[in-house]
Design an enzyme around this catalytic site. Structure first.
Site, PDB file in Angstrom:
ATOM      1  N   ILE A  46       0.855  -1.192   0.000  1.00  0.00           N
ATOM      2  CA  ILE A  46       0.000   0.000   0.000  1.00  0.00           C
ATOM      3  C   ILE A  46       0.886   1.235   0.000  1.00  0.00           C
ATOM      4  CG2 ILE A  46      -1.729   1.320   1.265  1.00  0.00           C
ATOM      5  CD1 ILE A  46      -2.622  -1.293   2.596  1.00  0.00           C
ATOM      6  N   SER A  47       1.955   1.155   0.777  1.00  0.00           N
ATOM      7  CA  SER A  47       2.822   2.319   0.893  1.00  0.00           C
ATOM      8  C   SER A  47       4.221   1.872   1.279  1.00  0.00           C
ATOM      9  CB  SER A  47       2.249   3.254   1.961  1.00  0.00           C
ATOM     10  OG  SER A  47       3.267   4.030   2.535  1.00  0.00           O
ATOM     11  N   GLY A  87       7.479   3.480   2.732  1.00  0.00           N
ATOM     12  CA  GLY A  87       8.172   4.629   3.309  1.00  0.00           C
ATOM     13  C   GLY A  87       9.623   4.292   3.598  1.00  0.00           C
ATOM     14  N   LYS A  88      10.288   5.218   4.256  1.00  0.00           N
ATOM     15  CA  LYS A  88      11.704   5.018   4.536  1.00  0.00           C
ATOM     16  C   LYS A  88      11.900   3.951   5.619  1.00  0.00           C
ATOM     17  CE  LYS A  88      14.072   8.481   5.945  1.00  0.00           C
ATOM     18  NZ  LYS A  88      14.729   9.647   6.348  1.00  0.00           N
ATOM     19  N   GLU A  89      11.068   4.013   6.631  1.00  0.00           N
ATOM     20  CA  GLU A  89      11.249   3.090   7.748  1.00  0.00           C
ATOM     21  C   GLU A  89      10.246   1.953   7.796  1.00  0.00           C
ATOM     22  OE1 GLU A  89      11.579   6.521   8.882  1.00  0.00           O
ATOM     23  OE2 GLU A  89      13.748   6.332   8.835  1.00  0.00           O
ATOM     24  N   ALA A  90       9.081   2.191   7.210  1.00  0.00           N
ATOM     25  CA  ALA A  90       8.055   1.161   7.302  1.00  0.00           C
ATOM     26  C   ALA A  90       7.369   0.970   5.958  1.00  0.00           C
ATOM     27  CB  ALA A  90       7.020   1.566   8.352  1.00  0.00           C
ATOM     28  N   ASP A 132      -0.756   6.487  11.931  1.00  0.00           N
ATOM     29  CA  ASP A 132       0.669   6.707  12.187  1.00  0.00           C
ATOM     30  C   ASP A 132       0.920   7.218  13.610  1.00  0.00           C
ATOM     31  OD1 ASP A 132       3.287   6.711  11.551  1.00  0.00           O
ATOM     32  OD2 ASP A 132       3.216   8.368  10.122  1.00  0.00           O
ATOM     33  N   LYS A 188       1.552  -3.207   8.815  1.00  0.00           N
ATOM     34  CA  LYS A 188       2.667  -2.260   8.811  1.00  0.00           C
ATOM     35  C   LYS A 188       3.919  -2.975   9.300  1.00  0.00           C
ATOM     36  CE  LYS A 188       3.850   2.459  10.272  1.00  0.00           C
ATOM     37  NZ  LYS A 188       3.341   3.701  10.868  1.00  0.00           N
ATOM     38  N   ASP A 193       2.795  13.739  15.629  1.00  0.00           N
ATOM     39  CA  ASP A 193       3.109  13.827  14.183  1.00  0.00           C
ATOM     40  C   ASP A 193       1.829  14.122  13.413  1.00  0.00           C
ATOM     41  OD1 ASP A 193       4.645  13.865  11.879  1.00  0.00           O
ATOM     42  OD2 ASP A 193       4.648  11.694  11.622  1.00  0.00           O
ATOM     43  N   VAL A 212       3.687  -0.613   4.330  1.00  0.00           N
ATOM     44  CA  VAL A 212       2.344  -1.053   4.689  1.00  0.00           C
ATOM     45  C   VAL A 212       1.804  -1.914   3.545  1.00  0.00           C
ATOM     46  CG1 VAL A 212       0.019  -0.298   5.328  1.00  0.00           C
ATOM     47  CG2 VAL A 212       1.998   1.057   6.043  1.00  0.00           C
TER      48      VAL A 212
HETATM   49  N1  ATP Z   1      -4.921   1.313   8.366  1.00  0.00           N
HETATM   50  C1  ATP Z   1      -4.585   1.683   7.133  1.00  0.00           C
HETATM   51  N2  ATP Z   1      -5.410   1.429   6.088  1.00  0.00           N
HETATM   52  C2  ATP Z   1      -5.062   1.791   4.819  1.00  0.00           C
HETATM   53  N3  ATP Z   1      -3.928   2.431   4.512  1.00  0.00           N
HETATM   54  C3  ATP Z   1      -3.065   2.709   5.501  1.00  0.00           C
HETATM   55  C4  ATP Z   1      -3.347   2.358   6.856  1.00  0.00           C
HETATM   56  N4  ATP Z   1      -2.312   2.778   7.634  1.00  0.00           N
HETATM   57  C5  ATP Z   1      -1.429   3.360   6.800  1.00  0.00           C
HETATM   58  N5  ATP Z   1      -1.869   3.332   5.522  1.00  0.00           N
HETATM   59  C6  ATP Z   1      -1.184   3.866   4.335  1.00  0.00           C
HETATM   60  O1  ATP Z   1       0.211   3.702   4.500  1.00  0.00           O
HETATM   61  C7  ATP Z   1       0.878   4.967   4.537  1.00  0.00           C
HETATM   62  C8  ATP Z   1       2.022   4.948   5.540  1.00  0.00           C
HETATM   63  O2  ATP Z   1       1.522   4.674   6.834  1.00  0.00           O
HETATM   64  P1  ATP Z   1       2.022   5.489   8.081  1.00  0.00           P
HETATM   65  O3  ATP Z   1       1.758   6.926   7.901  1.00  0.00           O
HETATM   66  O4  ATP Z   1       1.465   4.810   9.278  1.00  0.00           O
HETATM   67  O5  ATP Z   1       3.576   5.165   8.047  1.00  0.00           O
HETATM   68  P2  ATP Z   1       4.839   6.113   7.971  1.00  0.00           P
HETATM   69  O6  ATP Z   1       5.848   5.488   8.833  1.00  0.00           O
HETATM   70  O7  ATP Z   1       4.492   7.551   8.172  1.00  0.00           O
HETATM   71  O8  ATP Z   1       5.292   5.920   6.503  1.00  0.00           O
HETATM   72  P3  ATP Z   1       5.602   7.114   5.508  1.00  0.00           P
HETATM   73  O9  ATP Z   1       7.023   7.484   5.801  1.00  0.00           O
HETATM   74  O10 ATP Z   1       5.365   6.474   4.155  1.00  0.00           O
HETATM   75  O11 ATP Z   1       4.605   8.210   5.806  1.00  0.00           O
HETATM   76  C9  ATP Z   1      -0.198   5.976   4.877  1.00  0.00           C
HETATM   77  O12 ATP Z   1       0.111   7.234   4.352  1.00  0.00           O
HETATM   78  C10 ATP Z   1      -1.416   5.368   4.199  1.00  0.00           C
HETATM   79  O13 ATP Z   1      -1.403   5.689   2.817  1.00  0.00           O
HETATM   80 MG    MG Z   2       2.772   8.758   7.915  1.00  0.00          MG
END
Ligand code: ATP
Ligand code: MG
Length: 268
Positions: A59-60, A62-65, A217, A81, A199, A67
């Site tokens: 789904i996504s 990111g740098k550390e995580a 998040d 996640k 955040d 999803v």
């Molecule tokens: N419960 C959820 N259902 C659907 N999509 C989700 C959910 N949680 C997170 N996401 C998607 O995953 C992305 C990243 O999740 P999150 O913000 O928790 O992580 P992050 O550590 O901030 O990662 P990033 O650095 O990519 O922002 C969110 O922007 C969203 O698009």
């Molecule tokens: Mg985020």
């Protein structure tokens, strides 16, 4: 990787059998990623506990995580996640949200992997506390090592958009409705869950089709007794105010100070 020789682990007959079981299972059906050994083990444990049946695409990333979309045994859709192995920079970045939180007193693993597990559990704990106190967050399902399973927010296989992705298509009235929900949820986070998100921004608010919001998040959220809790709250409120006032052009919203008073005034 640490003191563990991954090649040896992967070449042992026990692990080869274990890997084969995983490959044979449906868990990783359409996931192209190659997870590290510990993540594979964690996902397998969640499968053994019959929480996760299979994993689907990212789904996504990111740098550390990352999803992923995952499925439960009764067709439930989950957001899974996964925290990746951390860099020294990540370690440094998260310490300020752990040290000083009374809930984590004396709990500071030296080992980076253990710290990531603590961070993942922290996110789960924050999510649970918020969920139980009526904050609009994804329902927490399970946590194991560096993997957190929560309710998927979206329609069919498509995640709901973030506020940053939709705000410019919304009317002033819709934006005000979203703003009110955010402030209302920030009050619940502070007064009932006794936490500060730390955040809060247009990047961590999802917007459903009916314009109801879901805050995501929450790993960095701290207890209100954390020595920097008030600074984090201040920053959260400034972020939200800046976004709605300056970006979205809602000129009639309360000032930063008034918003802060609204959030911390926990009376009836
Ligand atoms: N419960 C959820 N259902 C659907 N999509 C989700 C959910 N949680 C997170 N996401 C998607 O995953 C992305 C990243 O999740 P999150 O913000 O928790 O992580 P992050 O550590 O901030 O990662 P990033 O650095 O990519 O922002 C969110 O922007 C969203 O698009
Ligand atoms: Mg985020």
């Amino acid at each position: 990787m640490n003191s563990i020789d991954e090649d040896k682990i992967f070449s042992s007959p026990r692990i080869r059998r274990y890997e084969k079981r995983i490959k044979d299972s449906e868990l990783f059906e359409t996931v192209e990623e190659v997870f590290d050994y510990f993540t594979v083990k964690s996902l397998y444990e969640l499968m053994r506990r019959r929480i996760l049946k299979r994993m689907n695409g990212v789904i996504s990333s990111g740098k550390e995580a990352r999803v992923y979309l995952g499925y439960g045994y009764n067709g439930e859709k989950y957001a899974v996640k996964i925290y990746l192995t951390a860099t020294a920079e990540f370690r440094k970045g998260i310490l300020k949200y752990i040290i000083g939180d009374p809930r984590f007193e004396g709990l500071l693993p030296r080992d980076t992997r253990k710290l990531i597990y603590l961070w993942t559990r922290k996110e789960f704990r924050n999510l649970k506390k918020m969920y139980e106190n009526g904050v609009s967050v994804p329902k927490p399902i399970a946590v194991y090592n560096n993997v957190l399973v929560m309710e998927f927010i979206g329609v069919e296989d498509k995640r709901a958009p973030l506020l940053i992705e939709v705000w410019d298509e919304l009317s002033e009235e819709d934006l005000l409705y979203i703003f009110d929900q955010i402030i209302d949820n920030m009050k619940k986070i502070y007064c009932r869950a006794k936490l500060v998100h730390a955040d809060m921004s247009e990047y961590n608010v999802m917007v459903r089709e009916d314009l109801s919001i879901v805050i995501i998040d929450v790993s960095q959220a701290v207890h209100i007794e954390h020595p920097n809790a008030m600074d984090f709250l201040d920053r959260d409120i400034r972020n939200i105010h800046r976004f709605f006032y300056r970006e979205a052009g809602l000129e009639d919203i309360p000032s930063v100070n008034d918003l802060k008073n609204m959030v911390v005034n926990c009376g009836a």
